[in-house]
Design a protein around this motif. Structure first.
Motif, PDB file in Angstrom:
ATOM      1  N   PRO A  53      37.505  20.089  35.208  1.00 53.33           N
ATOM      2  CA  PRO A  53      35.944  19.519  34.511  1.00 53.33           C
ATOM      3  C   PRO A  53      34.948  20.532  34.396  1.00 53.33           C
ATOM      4  CG  PRO A  53      37.035  18.101  36.081  1.00 53.33           C
ATOM      5  CD  PRO A  53      37.673  19.105  36.282  1.00 53.33           C
ATOM      6  N   ALA A  54      35.134  21.281  35.373  1.00 58.66           N
ATOM      7  CA  ALA A  54      33.956  22.723  35.245  1.00 58.66           C
ATOM      8  C   ALA A  54      34.489  23.627  34.201  1.00 58.66           C
ATOM      9  CB  ALA A  54      33.777  23.533  36.615  1.00 58.66           C
ATOM     10  N   LEU A  55      35.501  23.954  33.734  1.00 53.55           N
ATOM     11  CA  LEU A  55      35.864  24.881  32.686  1.00 53.55           C
ATOM     12  C   LEU A  55      35.849  24.202  31.587  1.00 53.55           C
ATOM     13  CD1 LEU A  55      39.533  25.991  33.874  1.00 53.55           C
ATOM     14  CD2 LEU A  55      37.291  27.558  33.886  1.00 53.55           C
ATOM     15  N   ASP A  56      35.986  22.939  31.471  1.00 52.21           N
ATOM     16  CA  ASP A  56      35.696  22.203  29.914  1.00 52.21           C
ATOM     17  C   ASP A  56      34.268  22.206  29.773  1.00 52.21           C
ATOM     18  OD1 ASP A  56      38.492  21.951  29.766  1.00 52.21           O
ATOM     19  OD2 ASP A  56      38.578  19.830  30.496  1.00 52.21           O
ATOM     20  N   HIS A  57      33.429  22.177  30.859  1.00 53.51           N
ATOM     21  CA  HIS A  57      32.129  21.851  30.650  1.00 53.51           C
ATOM     22  C   HIS A  57      31.265  23.161  30.116  1.00 53.51           C
ATOM     23  CE1 HIS A  57      27.841  20.847  31.396  1.00 53.51           C
ATOM     24  NE2 HIS A  57      27.758  21.719  32.166  1.00 53.51           N
ATOM     25  N   ASN A  58      31.856  24.298  31.014  1.00 53.71           N
ATOM     26  CA  ASN A  58      31.263  25.709  30.724  1.00 53.71           C
ATOM     27  C   ASN A  58      31.523  26.060  29.133  1.00 53.71           C
ATOM     28  OD1 ASN A  58      30.289  25.480  33.297  1.00 53.71           O
ATOM     29  ND2 ASN A  58      32.022  26.730  34.102  1.00 53.71           N
ATOM     30  N   ILE A  59      32.954  25.906  28.766  1.00 54.41           N
ATOM     31  CA  ILE A  59      33.207  26.331  27.749  1.00 54.41           C
ATOM     32  C   ILE A  59      32.148  25.701  26.397  1.00 54.41           C
ATOM     33  CG2 ILE A  59      35.005  26.292  25.748  1.00 54.41           C
ATOM     34  CD1 ILE A  59      36.723  26.895  28.104  1.00 54.41           C
ATOM     35  N   ALA A  60      32.223  24.381  26.683  1.00 51.42           N
ATOM     36  CA  ALA A  60      31.383  23.537  25.763  1.00 51.42           C
ATOM     37  C   ALA A  60      29.755  23.900  25.597  1.00 51.42           C
ATOM     38  CB  ALA A  60      31.425  21.949  25.642  1.00 51.42           C
ATOM     39  N   ALA A  61      29.393  24.333  27.156  1.00 50.95           N
ATOM     40  CA  ALA A  61      28.161  24.462  27.091  1.00 50.95           C
ATOM     41  C   ALA A  61      27.565  25.828  26.526  1.00 50.95           C
ATOM     42  CB  ALA A  61      27.725  24.505  28.689  1.00 50.95           C
ATOM     43  N   LEU A  62      28.261  26.797  26.500  1.00 54.77           N
ATOM     44  CA  LEU A  62      27.995  28.033  25.767  1.00 54.77           C
ATOM     45  C   LEU A  62      28.170  28.110  24.181  1.00 54.77           C
ATOM     46  CD1 LEU A  62      26.282  30.434  26.611  1.00 54.77           C
ATOM     47  CD2 LEU A  62      28.415  31.810  26.660  1.00 54.77           C
ATOM     48  N   ALA A  63      29.214  27.033  23.915  1.00 56.99           N
ATOM     49  CA  ALA A  63      29.600  27.104  22.573  1.00 56.99           C
ATOM     50  C   ALA A  63      28.644  26.442  21.795  1.00 56.99           C
ATOM     51  CB  ALA A  63      30.644  26.226  22.447  1.00 56.99           C
ATOM     52  N   SER A  64      27.931  25.639  22.345  1.00 57.07           N
ATOM     53  CA  SER A  64      26.590  24.620  21.816  1.00 57.07           C
ATOM     54  C   SER A  64      25.538  25.486  22.046  1.00 57.07           C
ATOM     55  CB  SER A  64      26.445  23.313  22.456  1.00 57.07           C
ATOM     56  OG  SER A  64      26.003  23.623  23.799  1.00 57.07           O
ATOM     57  N   TRP A  65      25.203  26.237  22.852  1.00 56.45           N
ATOM     58  CA  TRP A  65      24.125  27.224  22.898  1.00 56.45           C
ATOM     59  C   TRP A  65      24.107  28.381  21.931  1.00 56.45           C
ATOM     60  CZ3 TRP A  65      22.709  32.312  23.557  1.00 56.45           C
ATOM     61  CH2 TRP A  65      21.442  32.403  24.266  1.00 56.45           C
ATOM     62  N   CYS A  66      25.093  28.970  21.772  1.00 51.77           N
ATOM     63  CA  CYS A  66      25.406  29.808  20.680  1.00 51.77           C
ATOM     64  C   CYS A  66      25.230  29.071  19.188  1.00 51.77           C
ATOM     65  CB  CYS A  66      26.751  30.547  20.830  1.00 51.77           C
ATOM     66  SG  CYS A  66      26.855  31.565  22.109  1.00 51.77           S
ATOM     67  N   ALA A  67      25.857  28.021  19.098  1.00 50.86           N
ATOM     68  CA  ALA A  67      25.770  27.545  17.630  1.00 50.86           C
ATOM     69  C   ALA A  67      24.329  27.154  17.170  1.00 50.86           C
ATOM     70  CB  ALA A  67      26.566  25.876  17.755  1.00 50.86           C
ATOM     71  N   ASP A  68      23.698  26.398  18.298  1.00 48.98           N
ATOM     72  CA  ASP A  68      22.162  26.071  18.221  1.00 48.98           C
ATOM     73  C   ASP A  68      21.269  27.295  17.503  1.00 48.98           C
ATOM     74  OD1 ASP A  68      22.689  23.684  18.811  1.00 48.98           O
ATOM     75  OD2 ASP A  68      21.916  23.685  20.960  1.00 48.98           O
ATOM     76  N   ARG A  69      21.674  28.394  18.152  1.00 48.20           N
ATOM     77  CA  ARG A  69      20.956  29.817  17.758  1.00 48.20           C
ATOM     78  C   ARG A  69      21.447  30.613  16.754  1.00 48.20           C
ATOM     79  NH1 ARG A  69      20.227  27.410  22.405  1.00 48.20           N
ATOM     80  NH2 ARG A  69      18.648  27.583  23.493  1.00 48.20           N
ATOM     81  N   GLY A  70      22.564  30.105  16.087  1.00 48.88           N
ATOM     82  CA  GLY A  70      23.001  30.850  14.851  1.00 48.88           C
ATOM     83  C   GLY A  70      24.061  32.007  15.311  1.00 48.88           C
ATOM     84  N   PHE A  71      24.291  32.272  16.503  1.00 49.83           N
ATOM     85  CA  PHE A  71      25.143  33.348  17.229  1.00 49.83           C
ATOM     86  C   PHE A  71      26.624  32.891  17.000  1.00 49.83           C
ATOM     87  CE2 PHE A  71      21.495  34.446  20.317  1.00 49.83           C
ATOM     88  CZ  PHE A  71      20.664  34.976  19.312  1.00 49.83           C
ATOM     89  N   ASP A  72      27.199  33.937  17.185  1.00 47.63           N
ATOM     90  CA  ASP A  72      28.701  33.968  17.143  1.00 47.63           C
ATOM     91  C   ASP A  72      29.086  34.138  18.640  1.00 47.63           C
ATOM     92  OD1 ASP A  72      30.131  33.248  14.823  1.00 47.63           O
ATOM     93  OD2 ASP A  72      28.866  34.821  13.881  1.00 47.63           O
TER      94      ASP A  72
END
Length: 437
Positions: A53-72
């Motif tokens: 659960p922690a791995l899944d959460h962390n991967i999704a968390a930074l993916a969404s953080w980058c997407a919100d800012r237009g980062f790759d």
């Protein structure tokens, strides 16, 4: 990635070569063991586990953080060296995987990774020949390397020129000019050196100037205002290299220049300084690696999405734990457990004692207080507690440890059990993660 390549890992047989695997499992394939859904109590200590659960959460968390800012995002794969996790990061939207050297690049290529950034200079002629041969065989793929000096570029040019004479034309190798900071690691220490390096890259027919790169994590180790300003100042210097190259028309036509920075400690400052360049059309690439595992130590305290958040977004969670057994109580106030430096990370802080697993059926998980890990030997750990009070542990007790610094954790394990709930009385092992270090 080549999904078939890492799916074939399910057929690997568990045996005596795999630390942490019970003899009861020897001879089973990873798929067979996974299907049995064994309990943590069926594994010997010491052991390192990861939380699904922690791995899944962390991967999704930074993916969404980058997407919100237009980062790759090009996560640094050297943290885990686990292609199965790399695939999960790609599925969540990662643009590439970052590695640190040729052996790590070879792992990425063996699993079909089409876009890889080598966050380092590559000057060995043998390595350079292999890389451009890979690009010639897979013309849609991209491999990026770094350079911080004209001499570095000259060595690359000479090696690739000689190889072209022997093997014929090869696609140009993409190069990012690395800007460094005083007291840091590699990287051009001033703007002039960076621009001269870029000019040398642009002048070589065997190289392609693809952008600028840097690493801010070596310049600070805290999150106070002074440290954050050191990082911000460095990132402004990095941005200036890109701006000068852009203004001077140095980038080849038709490419989107890359600006890459950002470990797992200061990506909020990267957002503050570099987001305008993403808005202006550059590809701003974050290379965070430790976030996927996070920790109960250094990164817990410094991550922008950690215990003390400095940016908006879901906080990340510690996904790794150590499990050890008390093996000796030689004197009052001291107990020894069966894990050490060969098993657990220690370079960014010693493990912390968290839980006592149930001693008998029907017992509950117990939170442990007043007990501290004070030292690690190669294969032993030292627990200290009040010598005048009743000992909180006894020989045979199994403990859960919180760990610090994922980048020096997984390299000690080839097969890492992935569990469903690290807080449970007897977690279920739902997968085995294969690493290549």
């Amino acid at each position: 990635m080549d999904r078939a390549a890492w799916e074939r890992l399910s057929g690997e047989r568990v045996d005596w070569q795999h630390k942490g695997m019970s003899p009861d499992f020897w001879g089973l394939t990873v798929a067979e063991l996974r299907a049995r859904r064994p309990r943590l109590s069926e594994f010997p200590t010491p052991l390192l586990t990861l939380s699904r659960p922690a791995l899944d959460h962390n991967i999704a968390a930074l993916a969404s953080w980058c997407a919100d800012r237009g980062f790759d995002l090009a996560p640094h794969g050297k943290t885990t060296m686990a292609p199965a996790l790399w695939q999960q990061q790609l599925d969540a939207g990662a643009w590439a995987i970052t590695v640190a050297n040729l052996p790590q690049l070879a792992v990425a290529r063996a699993f079909g990774m089409p876009r890889v950034m080598v966050a380092n200079a590559v000057i060995s002629p043998l390595s350079l020949r292999w890389i451009v041969d890979e690009l010639a065989a897979h013309t849609q793929d991209e491999i990026y390397v770094w350079a911080d000096a004209v001499r570095t570029v000259q060595l690359m040019h000479e090696a690739l020129e000689a190889h072209a004479a022997d093997a014929g034309p090869r696609p140009p190798l993409r190069v990012l000019v690395e800007r460094g900071g005083t007291g840091g690691r590699t990287g051009a220490r001033d703007l002039r050196t960076a621009l001269e390096t870029a000019a040398a890259v642009a002048d070589s027919p065997y190289l392609l100037l693809a952008g600028v790169a840097g690493y801010e994590g070596a310049l600070a180790h805290t999150a106070d205002d002074q440290a954050l300003e050191v990082v911000a100042s460095y990132l402004r210097d990095l941005a200036q290299v890109h701006q000068d190259l852009l203004d001077g028309g140095r980038y080849p036509e038709g490419i989107t220049p890359v600006i890459t920075a950002g470990g797992s400690a200061y990506f909020d400052v990267v957002d503050e300084v570099l987001r305008p360049f993403a808005d202006a059309g550059a590809r701003v690439v974050l290379r965070s690696g430790a976030y996927v595992v996070h920790d109960d130590g250094f990164y817990r305290g410094i991550s922008p999405l950690g215990q003390h958040p400095r940016t908006a977004g879901p906080t990340v969670r510690a996904a790794m734990h150590g499990w050890v057994r008390v093996s000796s109580q030689p004197e009052p106030g001291l107990a020894i457990f069966d894990g050490g430096k060969r098993d657990l990370p220690f370079d960014e802080g010693l493990p912390e004692v968290q839980l006592l697993r149930p001693r008998t059926a029907g017992d509950q998980v117990t939170q442990l207080d007043g007990i501290e890990v004070t030292a690690l030997n190669d294969q032993h750990g030292f627990l200290r507690f009040d010598a005048d009070a009743a000992a909180p542990v006894r020989i045979g007790d199994e403990l859960r440890l919180g760990l610090s610094h994922p980048c020096t954790a997984l390299d000690k394990w080839v097969l890492v059990p992935v569990i469903d709930d690290a807080d449970a009385e007897d977690p279920v092992v739902v997968d085995l993660l294969r690493t290549w270090f």
